[in-house]
Scaffold this motif. Structure first.
Motif, PDB file in Angstrom:
ATOM      1  N   LEU A  49      29.033-143.875 -96.412  1.00 59.15           N
ATOM      2  CA  LEU A  49      28.788-145.037 -95.565  1.00 59.15           C
ATOM      3  C   LEU A  49      27.296-145.356 -95.563  1.00 59.15           C
ATOM      4  CD1 LEU A  49      31.024-144.232 -92.472  1.00 59.15           C
ATOM      5  CD2 LEU A  49      31.532-145.709 -94.408  1.00 59.15           C
ATOM      6  N   THR A  50      26.996-146.635 -95.527  1.00 53.76           N
ATOM      7  CA  THR A  50      25.594-147.024 -95.527  1.00 53.76           C
ATOM      8  C   THR A  50      25.282-147.840 -94.278  1.00 53.76           C
ATOM      9  OG1 THR A  50      26.191-148.958 -96.802  1.00 53.76           O
ATOM     10  CG2 THR A  50      25.338-147.060 -98.020  1.00 53.76           C
ATOM     11  N   SER A  51      24.072-147.668 -93.780  1.00 55.16           N
ATOM     12  CA  SER A  51      23.630-148.497 -92.666  1.00 55.16           C
ATOM     13  C   SER A  51      22.235-149.007 -92.966  1.00 55.16           C
ATOM     14  CB  SER A  51      23.611-147.687 -91.367  1.00 55.16           C
ATOM     15  OG  SER A  51      24.921-147.387 -90.986  1.00 55.16           O
ATOM     16  N   ASN A  52      21.987-150.259 -92.573  1.00 52.78           N
ATOM     17  CA  ASN A  52      20.697-150.871 -92.854  1.00 52.78           C
ATOM     18  C   ASN A  52      19.800-150.819 -91.631  1.00 52.78           C
ATOM     19  OD1 ASN A  52      21.785-151.573 -95.322  1.00 52.78           O
ATOM     20  ND2 ASN A  52      22.503-153.553 -94.515  1.00 52.78           N
ATOM     21  N   SER A 108      26.492-145.092 -74.942  1.00 50.33           N
ATOM     22  CA  SER A 108      27.435-146.197 -75.075  1.00 50.33           C
ATOM     23  C   SER A 108      27.884-146.377 -76.524  1.00 50.33           C
ATOM     24  CB  SER A 108      26.830-147.486 -74.524  1.00 50.33           C
ATOM     25  OG  SER A 108      25.725-147.845 -75.287  1.00 50.33           O
ATOM     26  N   ASN A 109      27.136-145.815 -77.472  1.00 52.48           N
ATOM     27  CA  ASN A 109      27.539-145.973 -78.868  1.00 52.48           C
ATOM     28  C   ASN A 109      28.218-144.742 -79.431  1.00 52.48           C
ATOM     29  OD1 ASN A 109      26.717-148.639 -80.121  1.00 52.48           O
ATOM     30  ND2 ASN A 109      24.973-148.090 -78.858  1.00 52.48           N
ATOM     31  N   SER A 110      28.576-143.833 -78.579  1.00 56.84           N
ATOM     32  CA  SER A 110      29.174-142.611 -79.112  1.00 56.84           C
ATOM     33  C   SER A 110      30.466-142.256 -78.417  1.00 56.84           C
ATOM     34  CB  SER A 110      28.187-141.452 -78.978  1.00 56.84           C
ATOM     35  OG  SER A 110      26.985-141.775 -79.609  1.00 56.84           O
ATOM     36  N   ASN A 121      22.980-142.425 -91.540  1.00 61.03           N
ATOM     37  CA  ASN A 121      23.394-143.777 -91.184  1.00 61.03           C
ATOM     38  C   ASN A 121      23.698-143.908 -89.705  1.00 61.03           C
ATOM     39  OD1 ASN A 121      26.002-142.543 -91.311  1.00 61.03           O
ATOM     40  ND2 ASN A 121      26.872-144.600 -91.594  1.00 61.03           N
ATOM     41  N   ASN A 122      24.172-142.832 -89.082  1.00 63.21           N
ATOM     42  CA  ASN A 122      24.411-142.912 -87.643  1.00 63.21           C
ATOM     43  C   ASN A 122      23.096-143.089 -86.893  1.00 63.21           C
ATOM     44  OD1 ASN A 122      26.182-142.734 -85.309  1.00 63.21           O
ATOM     45  ND2 ASN A 122      25.078-140.828 -84.873  1.00 63.21           N
ATOM     46  N   ARG A 178      19.201-149.175 -84.444  1.00 62.84           N
ATOM     47  CA  ARG A 178      19.465-150.608 -84.414  1.00 62.84           C
ATOM     48  C   ARG A 178      19.959-151.044 -83.032  1.00 62.84           C
ATOM     49  NH1 ARG A 178      23.275-154.089 -84.267  1.00 62.84           N
ATOM     50  NH2 ARG A 178      23.178-156.029 -85.470  1.00 62.84           N
ATOM     51  N   SER A 179      20.881-150.273 -82.489  1.00 60.67           N
ATOM     52  CA  SER A 179      21.411-150.631 -81.172  1.00 60.67           C
ATOM     53  C   SER A 179      20.365-150.492 -80.082  1.00 60.67           C
ATOM     54  CB  SER A 179      22.586-149.725 -80.801  1.00 60.67           C
ATOM     55  OG  SER A 179      23.554-149.781 -81.790  1.00 60.67           O
ATOM     56  N   MET A 182      19.662-160.458 -85.550  1.00 62.50           N
ATOM     57  CA  MET A 182      20.391-159.285 -86.038  1.00 62.50           C
ATOM     58  C   MET A 182      21.873-159.592 -86.177  1.00 62.50           C
ATOM     59  SD  MET A 182      18.671-155.848 -84.551  1.00 62.50           S
ATOM     60  CE  MET A 182      18.592-156.248 -82.838  1.00 62.50           C
ATOM     61  N   ASP A 235      22.042-146.544 -87.213  1.00 61.94           N
ATOM     62  CA  ASP A 235      22.854-147.396 -86.341  1.00 61.94           C
ATOM     63  C   ASP A 235      22.367-147.331 -84.901  1.00 61.94           C
ATOM     64  OD1 ASP A 235      24.419-148.190 -88.396  1.00 61.94           O
ATOM     65  OD2 ASP A 235      26.083-146.817 -87.963  1.00 61.94           O
ATOM     66  N   GLN A 255      29.265-136.318 -86.992  1.00 62.17           N
ATOM     67  CA  GLN A 255      28.662-137.540 -87.518  1.00 62.17           C
ATOM     68  C   GLN A 255      27.321-137.859 -86.905  1.00 62.17           C
ATOM     69  OE1 GLN A 255      29.603-139.956 -89.788  1.00 62.17           O
ATOM     70  NE2 GLN A 255      30.952-138.344 -90.515  1.00 62.17           N
TER      71      GLN A 255
END
Lengths: 338, 344, 346, 497
Positions: free
Chosen positions: A170-173, A291-293, A37-38, A44-45, A243, A41, A32
């Protein structure tokens, strides 16, 4: 003019290599990582810690350390939020940024005054002001999680584009706040590289007395620096709550240590004088990806802290080891040359 | 040397045995206050003071003080932390309050200090602490088990009673969140054969942070494409996860529910990302705790059906098999239809 | 010439070191008197002192640990993680081995083993942090930030974050002993720790080595000091003290958990700094730290007596006091320095 | 006489009741190299700071280019063409050569932005002025001390300096580098600049300056033309004391060597070093910075581990594993950099003095025997006549010479058999220097084996009983000081005839 040898002494390549390795690991474990989208994401983070890290890096380069920026960001955004809510403001979000930045400026100025003019130790001062600002927020303003005014809510809904993961749908903005980050990065780059003020920050970190003798206005530069960090924190606060379209006063508290760790991981010298925006962003990216994975890698929640702790230790250990190795190599080559 | 050590141990033991702290059983009727009501002082100790939940609870406390004229106040620790909460209670005991109502961060950690309070004749009322030994009564809007079951029932309804789900807690160290989640998982196992708990990540923690809830949810949905539901506990999980669901384009395909405050969830309830969240009004819980303390200070006997004069807390029933835990009418289910009627 | 110069600096030195203690004392008395006047029937009472004495030992001992690290020029952010991890290990051992309902005499050996176990976990944690800092040259702030995550993480991992309760009754009975029904055992332990660490710093070789190395590690090396071992031992002591604090917390809570007292870390750093420990290393005394601990406890307990004042005002006062003390110290030292510097200038 | 570039008259300055300068005058002619000499505390630094505008004088006047001022501020001083090159050079180690050169002039021009093209041009111009060959993109921290100084000089030239004040410019330089510096100074003079050369090293004063001014205790004691000055008068003016000529004839060298080094090598530093050292001997090791001399003695002190070769003490082969190990074997070392390696500046004299003997002055359990420490401290303060009011004072309040004595005392308090001193009198005034030399000879006479590492050639000649010259990591020759001259030594260590 830049030789390969010079590059290998920097830590950016190592951090970049670490990011690539980590990405490949995540990709292998989840399939992924490299999906559109990842990546969105992650971007964004990245926004909030990266905004913080710019100011944090500049302070460390100047030979100081600042742990008060999350407190400044929280108090500034919270007061702004309350003012706008109370006045039923429904205009442009720029006002929100302006108020918050202004409040950040005031709080940063207190740091700047104490550090620049009274020459008090930075860690102690910012610990003190941090305690002061959080206390004020929760005590005097009895802060608790709150709604955001329409201006900020609208701003939170602005998206640049939407990335879709073709296999899963999946979608990410991509939030518009990324533009603020880009703007801040450009501004900081220009400031650090092309203004005397920016070079002054490096000069102070190199040798404060020499900077004074050379005619740098050391007090003024420090004042500016901490004000700048304050303004940046104020802006970051609004970016964060927009956000999430939700103003939680405690959401940013405690970020200081991870941000500092990321900045140092990115090759900024703890004792001052050295540090680059590229390295800093890479350091933040590494920490953010990490931290996001953890779920993507498949580390059970109960063991995530062990993993983060290990990465901080190993990461900084490698950087520390590498700078020492460089110093040794340099000493030897100097001897050889003599 | 050895003999001296033994002597020291012996002395320590003598002192130790002289202090009765534990496993005492107190009769609530002995806590009737001899002071006039106007001199009573009742403190409510929340988990922390910044969470919107406890800010709302304080509304109830202030209301009670106004309604009854009793000196009742809320005094919480500066951070959600069991050790700091114990310190606040220590100080309250030293000040000589007449009753302490507490929403424990961790019931186990408060046993000694609450035992001390009881031994000094201070009324101790718990809320959200059904496992607490050292209290006269624990009043609940529901049973922990019941709430967990209800969250699961709501989630199952959304998921069509089938698919993969996982649980999300504020912190893995949060006692009540874990109890709700455990109860929910047990209930699903027994009642929904087609629902399975995500084995790789059975319990996700959001560090009591809305943004983390959002980020963790995104990761979960990416890594586990067949994940269909999230059983939330913390009031921050539904808005965070709902935001992730909306953004990922999973509206109608993935679901979440948890305890939640109306305002935080209004947007998502209205646009359909969320179908329902559960709530008991913390204001009423605060009011009811104080009412309970007053009943005991007045020397009233507590029986099934007692009235704590707050909406939903008017007819308390003892939990099955317990003489300590009283349960109220339960929680409110918030949907898009009633979300506007709360005003908080 | 030399005589007048040095005479002036003698005054300078004395007034630069002692006045900080004096100022802390003044502040301590001020807070005490203020609270006593404002809450005459509550603050200066036996019950309130008893309550305070039960509260501060756990974070007080951790503050002393952090102070030691700061004297050597480092910092130890891992104290709370160490405290909880060592307490959890002890708790797990007790819960797992002590037979239910065993008579006290039978439980005692288990308690002793548990305490030893916990202390050795503390030592091990300190050794890890010390090794990372001294051997791998990782800046202390980052190394201990990492170990804090690591230790808390291990504590969560082995407990799944659940509190470890159901300890044998005897443990908290002993742990909550009050001598003469007034002085808690935890206070006695704090007292012993503070006095012995104070003696270690001021009266032993090792203490002097810590100050010297904290002042100038390079010169320390050339003077034959083994910096690696000094750092290592310092963090081991800090780890050991943390586990003592962990045992006290365990007695007070009658259970152990991965995140008890998490906010103490920052609080302890603030205490050390207000207590006059130089964050750059080399200076500071346990006397100062103890006074800072008491100031914080007076403030904290005092504020709990005001029903309408939020506990967050403690943070405001604390931060404000810290800054005011710094400013005050600075202005005074400027006056002294201006004299001294001008004289040494030629 | 040519017109004056700077003339100060009757400058008086006191700090909080302490008189630093009493009616001092100084006159520097256009294109002149003028030496300002004086011991530590004589008022040299204060005078420089008044000229450069850092301090304001209480009385007196400053005349630059015929314009009179009662006081200046730093910007004015720079504007008038006065440049100070400080002892630490005031360079930015973390920035490149280019930035170090360009930043100051950009600041003077009040520029707010950095133009790297212009900066490069400025920097290239600056280094070309003195024919300095350096990579403009190198970080200054990677340069040698001498190069850093040249950068400071180039930077001063950029400001259109008329008068360059060099504050003890040679204190961290090797002999060869000093030579190069003097060449640069001569070249500057040729371009019409005036140089105020602040120093207390007499041979330098004789070599470079045309006129001199000597201060003592804040007063003018002498000034005039350097050619008319001889060593003895110079030293007398500086110190107010008469000194005997120095040389050392060992009286009691034992036959058995106490230390034998055979084939010692350390990669990149030195190779195949062999020598013997006997008790009562003072062995001088001289050589340039980077010749491997410091690494050699620091190897003997346990800081470095040799890659090959053997060290024997009293005929027994030993491995010196650490500094502690070296101390245990009776070896002491006074490092070259007192500030960062020798002393704990903010700590007390007592602590600085007793640090190496605490093992002995504490009991079984590590408790300090405070009475014994205090007594020992008092004794050494007395024995070495260390000027301090109280052992409880921070050591930084002491003068350089007294600080060095504290470091010495630290080792003498140990039961030493070998004492090594690296640059034992660097930055120490003449009086203290003399005292230290006397002390070393006395110690050797009592049977201590001493190694002095120094590039202060007169010092080596005066103290050593035997001299080893080191170049590029190897011993090039052994010399007898009684029949060796300075020029011979210098030739050998530089390899340039």
């Amino acid at each position: 003019m830049i030789s390969l040898g010079r590059i290998s002494k920097r830590s950016e390549p190592y951090v970049l290599a670490a990011i690539i390795l980590l990405s490949l690991l995540i990709q292998a474990r989840s399939g992924q990582f490299f999906s559109g989208n990842n990546l969105v994401d992650l971007a964004r983070s990245l926004i909030v810690p990266a905004l913080f890290s710019v100011g944090c890096m500049m302070v460390i380069v100047s030979g100081g350390i600042d742990v008060s920026f999350p407190a400044i960001a929280s108090l500034a955004m919270y007061v702004t939020d309350k003012i706008l809510l109370a006045s039923n403001y429904s205009g442009n979000v720029i006002l929100a940024y302006a108020i918050s930045a202004g409040l950040g400026l005031l709080m940063g100025a207190l740091n700047g005054f104490l550090i620049g003019f009274l020459r008090l130790p930075t860690l102690v001062v910012t610990l003190g002001t941090s305690s002061l600002y959080t206390g004020l927020m929760f005590g005097a303003f009895s802060a608790s999680a709150s709604d955001v005014p329409p201006a900020i809510a609208r701003h939170g809904k602005e998206i640049l584009f939407t990335a879709t993961n073709p296999t899963m749908g999946l979608t990410s903005n991509m939030p518009s706040q990324i533009l603020i980050l880009i703007a801040v990065l450009i501004l900081a780059f220009l400031l650090l590289r092309y203004t005397m003020l920016g070079r002054g920050i490096y000069a102070i970190g190199g040798d404060e007395t020499a900077a004074e003798r050379a005619g740098f206005n050391v007090r003024g530069i420090k004042m500016f620096l901490y004000c700048f960090v304050g303004v940046l924190a104020g802006i970051t606060g609004i970016a964060r709550i927009s956000m999430m379209t939700y103003a939680d006063p405690s959401t940013m508290l405690g970020m200081e240590m991870t941000v500092i760790a990321a900045v140092v991981l990115g090759g900024t010298r703890v004792t001052g004088g050295m540090g680059s925006l590229t390295g800093t962003i890479l350091g933040v990216a590494l920490m953010t990806i990490l931290s996001n994975s953890l779920i993507l890698i498949g580390i059970p929640t109960y063991w995530t802290r062990v993993f983060t702790g290990a990465v901080i230790i190993i990461g900084t250990g490698v950087t520390a080891h590498q700078t020492i190795a460089t110093r040794r190599r340099r000493a030897q080559s100097q001897k050889a040359a003599a | 040397m050895k003999r001296r050590l033994l002597l020291v141990v012996a002395i320590v033991m003598i002192f130790a045995l002289a202090v009765p702290l534990f496993a005492q059983s107190y009769n609530p009727l002995n806590f009737k206050s001899k002071k006039p009501m106007s001199q009573w002082k009742i403190a409510l100790v929340p988990k922390d003071a910044t969470n919107a939940w406890f800010v709302r609870m304080e509304v109830g406390v202030k209301q009670f003080a106004k309604d009854t004229g009793i000196n009742a106040f809320q005094k919480g620790p500066p951070k959600t932390d069991a050790a700091m909460q114990a310190q606040v209670i220590e100080d309250l005991i030293a000040q000589g309050v007449d009753a302490i109502c507490v929403v424990p961060v961790d019931p186990a950690a408060l046993e000694p200090v609450l035992g001390l309070a009881l031994s000094k004749g201070i009324v101790v009322i718990d809320h959200e602490g059904a496992s607490q030994q050292n209290c006269l009564y624990d009043i609940e809007a529901f049973s922990n088990e019941g709430l967990g079951q209800t969250i699961m029932i709501e989630l199952a309804k959304m998921m069509g009673e089938k698919g993969v789900y996982t649980t999300m807690v504020g912190n893995v160290t949060n006692a009540s969140h874990n109890e709700w989640a455990d109860a929910g998982v047990a209930y699903a196992k027994a009642h929904y054969p087609n629902m399975t708990l995500l084995a790789a990540e059975p319990r996700v923690e959001i560090m009591d942070n809305l943004d983390t809830a959002y980020e963790r949810a995104k990761e979960l949905f990416k890594k586990y494409p067949n994940l269909k539901g999230i059983f939330g506990t913390s009031s921050l999980s539904s808005p965070g996860v709902a935001r992730a669901i909306e953004e990922l384009g999973l509206k109608g395909k993935a679901f979440v529910t948890s305890v939640g405050l109306p305002n935080e969830n209004k947007v998502y309830l209205k646009d359909g990302t969320l179908q329902s969240v559960l709530l008991w009004d913390p204001r009423d819980a605060g009011y009811a705790q104080l009412a309970m303390a007053v009943k005991i200070l007045k020397g009233e006997k507590i029986e099934n059906g007692c009235n704590l004069t707050a909406p939903g807390w008017t007819s308390m029933q003892f939990a099955p098999g317990s003489t300590k835990v009283l349960q109220g009418k339960g929680w409110i289910t918030i949907t898009k239809d009633n979300v506007d009627s709360f005003g908080f | 010439m030399t005589t007048t110069k040095t005479a002036a600096t003698v005054r300078g030195v004395r007034s630069a070191r002692d006045p900080n203690l004096l100022r802390l004392l003044v502040m301590l008395v001020f807070v005490f008197v203020l609270m006593t006047v404002l809450r005459p029937n509550q603050f200066a009472t036996i019950a309130s002192f008893n309550s305070m004495m039960r509260q501060f030992p756990e974070y007080g001992i951790m503050s002393i640990g952090i102070s030691l690290a700061m004297i050597t020029g480092g910092i130890d952010l891992g104290v709370v993680g160490t405290a909880n991890l060592s307490a959890i290990v002890a708790a797990k051992f007790l819960i797992g081995t002590v037979p239910r309902g065993a008579p006290p005499a039978q439980v005692v050996p288990y308690l002793i083993i548990a305490v030893l176990l916990s202390l050795s976990v503390g030592l091990a944690c300190g050794t890890i942090a010390g090794t990372l800092i001294s051997r791998f040259n990782i800046p202390a702030i980052l190394a201990t930030l990492g170990t804090q995550q690591l230790f808390t993480g291990i504590a969560i991992g082995i407990t799944n974050g659940r509190p470890q309760s159901g300890l044998p009754l005897l443990y908290s009975r002993i742990g909550n002993t009050e001598f003469f029904r007034f002085v808690p055992l935890s206070f006695m332990i704090f007292f012993i720790v503070a006095v012995s660490v104070g003696i270690m710093l001021s009266r032993t070789r090792f203490g002097t080595f810590m100050y010297m190395m904290g002042t100038n590690p390079r010169a320390a090396r050339y003077a034959g000091l083994n910096n690696t071992s000094i750092i290592l031992r310092t963090y081991m002591i800090s780890g050991l003290l943390s586990s003592v604090a962990g045992l006290i917390m365990m007695a007070r809570a009658n259970s152990a958990k991965a995140d008890y007292g998490a906010p103490y870390t920052l609080q302890c750093v603030l205490i050390a700094v207000l207590g006059g420990i130089d964050p750059n290393g080399g200076f500071g005394t346990i006397g100062g730290v103890t006074m800072a601990i008491l100031i914080l406890q007076f403030l904290s307990s005092g504020l709990n007596m005001f029903n309408n004042i939020s506990n967050f005002y403690r943070d405001v006062i604390w931060g404000g006091v810290l800054i005011l003390v710094l400013v005050f110290n600075k202005l005074l030292s400027w006056r002294e320095e201006r004299r001294a510097v001008r004289k040494s200038m030629n | 006489m040519a017109a004056s570039v700077l003339r100060v008259k009757g400058i008086t300055k006191s700090f909080g009741g302490v008189q630093a300068l009493r009616g001092v005058s100084l006159d520097i002619a256009l294109g002149e190299i003028h030496c300002l000499a004086g011991e530590n505390g004589s008022g040299k630094s204060t005078l420089i700071k008044i000229i450069s505008g850092v301090h304001e004088p209480d009385a007196g006047e400053i005349e630059i280019d015929g314009r009179r001022f009662s006081h200046l501020n730093p910007k004015e001083a720079i504007g008038l063409g006065i440049q100070v090159i400080y002892q630490d050079f005031s360079v930015f180690p973390n920035l490149t050569v280019m930035e170090n050169l360009a930043l100051n002039s950009e600041l003077m021009d009040k520029r707010k932005l950095v133009n790297y093209k212009r900066a490069r041009a400025i920097a290239a111009n600056a280094v070309s002025q003195i024919g300095f060959d350096v990579d403009l993109d190198e970080r200054v921290e990677n340069l040698t001390v001498a190069d850093r100084q040249l950068i400071a000089i180039c930077r001063a030239l950029l400001q259109e300096a008329k008068l360059i004040i060099m504050d003890e410019p040679t204190s961290a330089l090797t002999k060869k580098e000093v030579k190069a510096l003097f060449a640069v100074i001569k070249r500057l003079q040729a371009r019409g600049l005036s140089i105020l050369f602040v120093s207390h090293k007499l041979d330098e004063v004789f070599e470079i300056s045309e006129r001199y001014t000597i201060l003592r205790s804040g007063e003018n004691v002498a000034s005039g033309s350097t050619v008319e000055l001889d060593r003895k008068t110079f030293v007398f003016h500086m110190t107010g004391r008469q000194f005997e000529d120095e040389f050392y004839t060992p009286s009691a060298i034992r036959r058995e060597p106490i230390l034998s080094v055979r084939g010692l090598s350390l990669g990149g530093a030195y190779a195949d070093i062999s020598f013997d050292l006997a008790a009562g001997e003072i062995l001088g090791i001289t050589g340039l910075l980077g010749s491997g001399r410091t690494e050699l003695v620091e190897t003997l002190f346990g800081i470095f581990q040799p890659e090959a070769g053997t060290i024997s003490i009293r005929g027994k082969e030993v491995r010196i594993k650490s500094v502690k190990d070296a101390i245990r074997k009776g070896i002491g070392y006074v490092p070259s950099d007192r500030l960062t390696e020798g002393l704990f500046q903010p700590q007390t004299v007592e602590r600085n003095l007793s640090i190496t003997v605490l093992d002995r002055l504490s009991d079984h359990f590590g408790f300090l025997r405070r009475g014994a420490i205090a007594a020992m401290t008092r004794r050494w303060i007395g024995d070495l006549s260390i000027a301090t009011k109280s052992p409880a004072l921070p050591v930084r309040t002491l003068s350089g010479g007294n600080q060095q004595k504290v470091v010495l005392a630290r080792w003498l308090a140990n039961d030493l058999s070998i004492l090594m001193l690296n640059g034992p009198t660097m930055g120490v005034d003449i009086g203290s220097k003399y005292d230290i030399h006397v002390l070393m000879r006395k110690l050797a006479g009592k049977g201590l084996a001493i190694i002095i590492v120094s590039d202060d050639l007169p010092e080596v000649l005066a103290c050593a009983s035997r001299i080893l010259v080191m170049r590029d990591g190897v011993f090039v020759q052994e010399l007898d000081p009684t029949v060796t001259t300075e020029s011979k030594l210098s030739e050998l260590s530089t390899g340039i005839a």
